[in-house]
Design a protein around this motif. Structure first.
Motif, PDB file in Angstrom:
ATOM      1  N   LYS A   1     -16.141   5.496   6.235  1.00 44.74           N
ATOM      2  CA  LYS A   1     -16.859   4.034   5.761  1.00 44.74           C
ATOM      3  C   LYS A   1     -16.438   3.757   4.393  1.00 44.74           C
ATOM      4  CE  LYS A   1     -21.181   4.435   8.392  1.00 44.74           C
ATOM      5  NZ  LYS A   1     -22.499   4.560   8.547  1.00 44.74           N
ATOM      6  N   ILE A   2     -16.387   4.826   3.319  1.00 46.82           N
ATOM      7  CA  ILE A   2     -15.887   4.507   2.135  1.00 46.82           C
ATOM      8  C   ILE A   2     -14.371   3.976   2.012  1.00 46.82           C
ATOM      9  CG2 ILE A   2     -15.114   5.496   0.021  1.00 46.82           C
ATOM     10  CD1 ILE A   2     -17.759   7.241   0.141  1.00 46.82           C
ATOM     11  N   LEU A   3     -13.454   4.680   3.045  1.00 48.79           N
ATOM     12  CA  LEU A   3     -12.163   4.264   3.077  1.00 48.79           C
ATOM     13  C   LEU A   3     -11.832   2.854   3.768  1.00 48.79           C
ATOM     14  CD1 LEU A   3     -10.410   7.575   4.410  1.00 48.79           C
ATOM     15  CD2 LEU A   3     -10.297   6.544   2.183  1.00 48.79           C
ATOM     16  N   VAL A   4     -12.960   2.578   4.614  1.00 46.11           N
ATOM     17  CA  VAL A   4     -12.812   1.009   4.979  1.00 46.11           C
ATOM     18  C   VAL A   4     -13.093   0.079   3.738  1.00 46.11           C
ATOM     19  CG1 VAL A   4     -13.997  -0.697   6.476  1.00 46.11           C
ATOM     20  CG2 VAL A   4     -13.426   1.596   7.262  1.00 46.11           C
ATOM     21  N   ASP A   5     -14.046   0.379   2.728  1.00 44.85           N
ATOM     22  CA  ASP A   5     -14.327  -0.493   1.682  1.00 44.85           C
ATOM     23  C   ASP A   5     -13.328  -0.212   0.838  1.00 44.85           C
ATOM     24  OD1 ASP A   5     -16.634  -0.914   2.823  1.00 44.85           O
ATOM     25  OD2 ASP A   5     -17.896   0.641   1.720  1.00 44.85           O
ATOM     26  N   LEU A   6     -12.370   0.766   0.735  1.00 43.34           N
ATOM     27  CA  LEU A   6     -11.320   0.966  -0.189  1.00 43.34           C
ATOM     28  C   LEU A   6     -10.176   0.379   0.573  1.00 43.34           C
ATOM     29  CD1 LEU A   6     -12.083   4.472  -1.456  1.00 43.34           C
ATOM     30  CD2 LEU A   6     -12.546   2.219  -2.566  1.00 43.34           C
ATOM     31  N   HIS A   7     -10.144  -0.339   1.661  1.00 47.05           N
ATOM     32  CA  HIS A   7      -9.002  -1.101   2.283  1.00 47.05           C
ATOM     33  C   HIS A   7      -8.010  -0.029   2.900  1.00 47.05           C
ATOM     34  CE1 HIS A   7     -10.906  -4.536   0.171  1.00 47.05           C
ATOM     35  NE2 HIS A   7     -10.458  -3.670  -1.028  1.00 47.05           N
ATOM     36  N   TYR A   8      -8.374   0.902   3.376  1.00 46.90           N
ATOM     37  CA  TYR A   8      -7.655   1.823   3.956  1.00 46.90           C
ATOM     38  C   TYR A   8      -6.548   2.547   3.262  1.00 46.90           C
ATOM     39  CZ  TYR A   8     -10.138  -0.059   8.027  1.00 46.90           C
ATOM     40  OH  TYR A   8     -11.276  -0.380   8.899  1.00 46.90           O
ATOM     41  N   PRO A   9      -6.434   3.067   2.201  1.00 49.49           N
ATOM     42  CA  PRO A   9      -5.512   3.229   1.293  1.00 49.49           C
ATOM     43  C   PRO A   9      -4.555   4.617   2.243  1.00 49.49           C
ATOM     44  CG  PRO A   9      -7.441   4.659   0.617  1.00 49.49           C
ATOM     45  CD  PRO A   9      -7.949   3.446   1.364  1.00 49.49           C
ATOM     46  N   ASP A  10      -5.171   5.162   3.396  1.00 52.61           N
ATOM     47  CA  ASP A  10      -4.597   6.273   3.885  1.00 52.61           C
ATOM     48  C   ASP A  10      -3.541   5.737   4.833  1.00 52.61           C
ATOM     49  OD1 ASP A  10      -7.240   5.452   4.917  1.00 52.61           O
ATOM     50  OD2 ASP A  10      -6.636   6.435   6.912  1.00 52.61           O
ATOM     51  N   GLN A  11      -3.698   4.374   5.154  1.00 50.57           N
ATOM     52  CA  GLN A  11      -2.747   3.809   5.948  1.00 50.57           C
ATOM     53  C   GLN A  11      -1.645   3.075   5.427  1.00 50.57           C
ATOM     54  OE1 GLN A  11      -4.791   0.885   8.671  1.00 50.57           O
ATOM     55  NE2 GLN A  11      -6.457   2.583   9.069  1.00 50.57           N
ATOM     56  N   SER A  12      -1.515   3.377   4.065  1.00 47.58           N
ATOM     57  CA  SER A  12      -0.366   3.007   3.294  1.00 47.58           C
ATOM     58  C   SER A  12       1.082   3.923   3.297  1.00 47.58           C
ATOM     59  CB  SER A  12      -0.765   2.745   1.747  1.00 47.58           C
ATOM     60  OG  SER A  12      -2.098   1.836   1.688  1.00 47.58           O
ATOM     61  N   TYR A  13       0.917   4.994   3.903  1.00 50.43           N
ATOM     62  CA  TYR A  13       1.937   5.852   3.931  1.00 50.43           C
ATOM     63  C   TYR A  13       1.773   6.604   5.141  1.00 50.43           C
ATOM     64  CZ  TYR A  13      -2.159   7.561   1.423  1.00 50.43           C
ATOM     65  OH  TYR A  13      -3.299   7.887   0.906  1.00 50.43           O
ATOM     66  N   LYS A  14       2.786   7.440   5.194  1.00 53.20           N
ATOM     67  CA  LYS A  14       3.035   8.381   6.473  1.00 53.20           C
ATOM     68  C   LYS A  14       2.382   9.822   6.195  1.00 53.20           C
ATOM     69  CE  LYS A  14       7.015   6.407   8.333  1.00 53.20           C
ATOM     70  NZ  LYS A  14       8.586   6.571   8.864  1.00 53.20           N
ATOM     71  N   ILE A  15       1.436  10.008   6.922  1.00 48.54           N
ATOM     72  CA  ILE A  15       0.635  11.468   6.639  1.00 48.54           C
ATOM     73  C   ILE A  15       1.013  12.620   7.398  1.00 48.54           C
ATOM     74  CG2 ILE A  15      -1.650  12.536   6.332  1.00 48.54           C
ATOM     75  CD1 ILE A  15      -2.963   9.936   5.695  1.00 48.54           C
ATOM     76  N   ILE A  16       1.186  13.832   6.848  1.00 50.18           N
ATOM     77  CA  ILE A  16       1.320  14.967   7.663  1.00 50.18           C
ATOM     78  C   ILE A  16      -0.096  15.745   7.396  1.00 50.18           C
ATOM     79  CG2 ILE A  16       2.647  17.107   7.975  1.00 50.18           C
ATOM     80  CD1 ILE A  16       5.119  15.489   7.191  1.00 50.18           C
ATOM     81  N   HIS A  17      -0.816  16.305   8.308  1.00 46.86           N
ATOM     82  CA  HIS A  17      -2.028  16.707   8.134  1.00 46.86           C
ATOM     83  C   HIS A  17      -1.939  18.221   8.552  1.00 46.86           C
ATOM     84  CE1 HIS A  17      -6.652  16.079   8.372  1.00 46.86           C
ATOM     85  NE2 HIS A  17      -6.376  16.576   7.403  1.00 46.86           N
ATOM     86  N   ILE A  18      -2.403  19.291   7.717  1.00 47.26           N
ATOM     87  CA  ILE A  18      -1.974  20.495   8.101  1.00 47.26           C
ATOM     88  C   ILE A  18      -3.444  21.083   7.979  1.00 47.26           C
ATOM     89  CG2 ILE A  18      -1.020  22.596   7.274  1.00 47.26           C
ATOM     90  CD1 ILE A  18       1.231  20.894   6.007  1.00 47.26           C
ATOM     91  N   ALA A  19      -3.816  21.833   9.056  1.00 46.26           N
ATOM     92  CA  ALA A  19      -4.700  22.780   8.769  1.00 46.26           C
ATOM     93  C   ALA A  19      -4.387  24.255   9.453  1.00 46.26           C
ATOM     94  CB  ALA A  19      -5.904  22.452  10.118  1.00 46.26           C
TER      95      ALA A  19
END
Length: 438
Positions: free
Chosen positions: A32-50
């Motif tokens: 919900k916070i990322l929505v309010d921050l205007h989806y910063p995570d959608q501004s670049y390509k992410i490689i998620h590692i676990a």
């Protein structure tokens, strides 16, 4: 100390230092916070590692390859060695105080005085600051490493990444993730999202593969298991590893890897498979740049040689799987050498199983208490376990006053051909990296 540094220090001191990953609602709040921050995570390509082990090295390799190819790369990883800001890197450099504070200010101004903001943990703050700072820096790619587990980790608040990687999955953080591989793999599989693709490192347990495949199928996500790798080590010494490698996603090539340790070979196979996938999906990666990035790479705290004659090594192995891999590497790299261990563990780790790996090859053992006082295992308790449970020779077991005295004693009792290995916890080994300024 300049004004930005002072402001940063004051900010860190005020943050909530609790671990909130055990709470099921945290990712929902962060989304919900990322929505309010205007989806910063959608501004670049992410490689998620676990994964349990290998996230740091795998992320470092991928980041170096992308950067060498001219891409602007953000990387979020933990833990830090000397400065918490090391967790957020822009093109390989720790984030500046100014960039950190700019990202924090944007988040603070946007969210205002909501109750959600007051509850954020320091790791959640760093995750949000990283995602915003990467947008502000206009990076092309982000290497995003899970902090703990997957499903409930703060990094899981992101939208579907370009690519999801799983390094080796084994036992760790069992009080939080569960006491079986199925439960641990299930927690880690929680980062799989529709719209992404998944690559899984080699040598996983069958139950791990089954769990990951089931979750990937549920989300209609393509999943590739890195298997049937043909690998031949041509040369390995203290400067690096030369290896010939091929597989279903890897064209047969010889690579010079700047890292040492047998465990890095699985990480390399995973990274090269990801490189092929990226090429197949529109990312331009020059092969010579791949060679160069891998040959020059060094990762702090992973089989990191900080002195010669005797050889002194830092390694952040902090669970039984990491301990076994470390011992295999030591036997391979330093056959017939005397090995002296400087050990410091956290009390909530399975240090008993790690000792089962270390003590059979140890000439001397020096025990210390890590600087993380809240979770640290007291050195006297550790010494008693080694002495009473493992019947280790008392005249080869030492309890120095502090870590510096431990290293001084180990050097004094070592010949130039011996190996001193400092391990047990990142909280322990980072005390030594600061001493050597490496």
């Amino acid at each position: 100390m300049n004004e930005d540094q002072q402001t940063y220090q004051n900010l860190i001191a005020k943050m909530n230092h609790q671990v909130l990953v055990t709470q099921d609602n945290r990712v929902t709040i962060l989304r919900k916070i990322l929505v309010d921050l205007h989806y910063p995570d959608q501004s670049y390509k992410i490689i998620h590692i676990a994964g349990t082990n290998g996230k740091g090295s795998t992320g470092a390799m991928l980041g170096a390859i992308l950067q060498e190819n001219g891409y602007h790369v953000g990387r979020f990883s933990s833990p830090a060695m000397l400065d918490d800001r090391e967790q957020i890197k822009l093109d390989g450099q720790m984030i500046s105080y100014k960039a950190f504070l700019q990202a924090y200010q944007f988040i603070s101004d946007t969210l205002g005085n909501r109750d959600q903001v007051a509850s954020l943990s320091i790791f959640e703050w760093f995750t949000l600051i990283a995602l915003v700072a990467f947008k502000q820096a206009k990076v092309d790619f982000v290497i995003l490493e899970v902090g703990l587990g997957g499903k409930n980790d703060a990094t899981n608040a992101i939208s579907a990444p370009l690519l999801t990687l799983f390094t080796h999955i084994d036992y760790d953080h069992t009080q939080i993730l569960g006491h079986t591989i199925r439960k641990i793999a299930t927690q880690k599989s929680g980062i799989i999202k529709s719209g992404s693709s998944v690559i899984v490192a080699p040598h996983q347990k069958q139950i791990t593969r089954e769990v990951l495949r089931t979750v990937a199928d549920k989300h209609h996500v393509a999943i590739h298991f890195v298997r049937n790798i043909q690998l031949k080590v041509l040369n390995q010494d203290q400067t690096g590893t030369q290896v010939q490698i091929s597989g279903p996603l890897i064209t047969k090539q010889v690579y010079q890897l700047g890292l040492i340790g047998n465990f890095q070979l699985d990480n390399l196979a995973t990274v090269l498979s990801a490189v092929t996938w990226l090429r197949q999906n529109g990312t331009s990666l020059d092969q010579q740049c791949v060679y160069k990035a891998l040959s020059q790479l060094k990762v702090p705290g992973r089989m990191q040689i900080i002195q010669q004659h005797p050889t002194v090594i830092l390694d952040g192995a902090h669970n039984p799987d990491g301990a076994k891999q470390l011992v295999q590497s030591l036997k391979s790299l330093f056959p017939n050498r005397k090995i002296h261990f400087l050990l410091g563990f956290l009390a909530d780790k399975n240090y008993f199983e790690m000792l089962k790996s270390y003590l059979p090859i140890a000439t001397d053992v020096y025990v210390n208490t890590p600087s993380q006082h809240q979770r640290a295992l007291d050195k006297e308790c550790l010494a008693n376990v080694i002495r009473n449970e493992f019947h280790f020779a008392n005249d080869h077991l030492f309890e120095p006053n502090d870590s510096h005295e431990a290293l001084a004693q180990a050097r004094q009792r070592s010949s130039t051909n011996d190996v001193i290995i400092i391990t047990g916890s990142f909280y322990f080994i980072k005390q030594f990296e600061g001493e050597f300024h490496v």
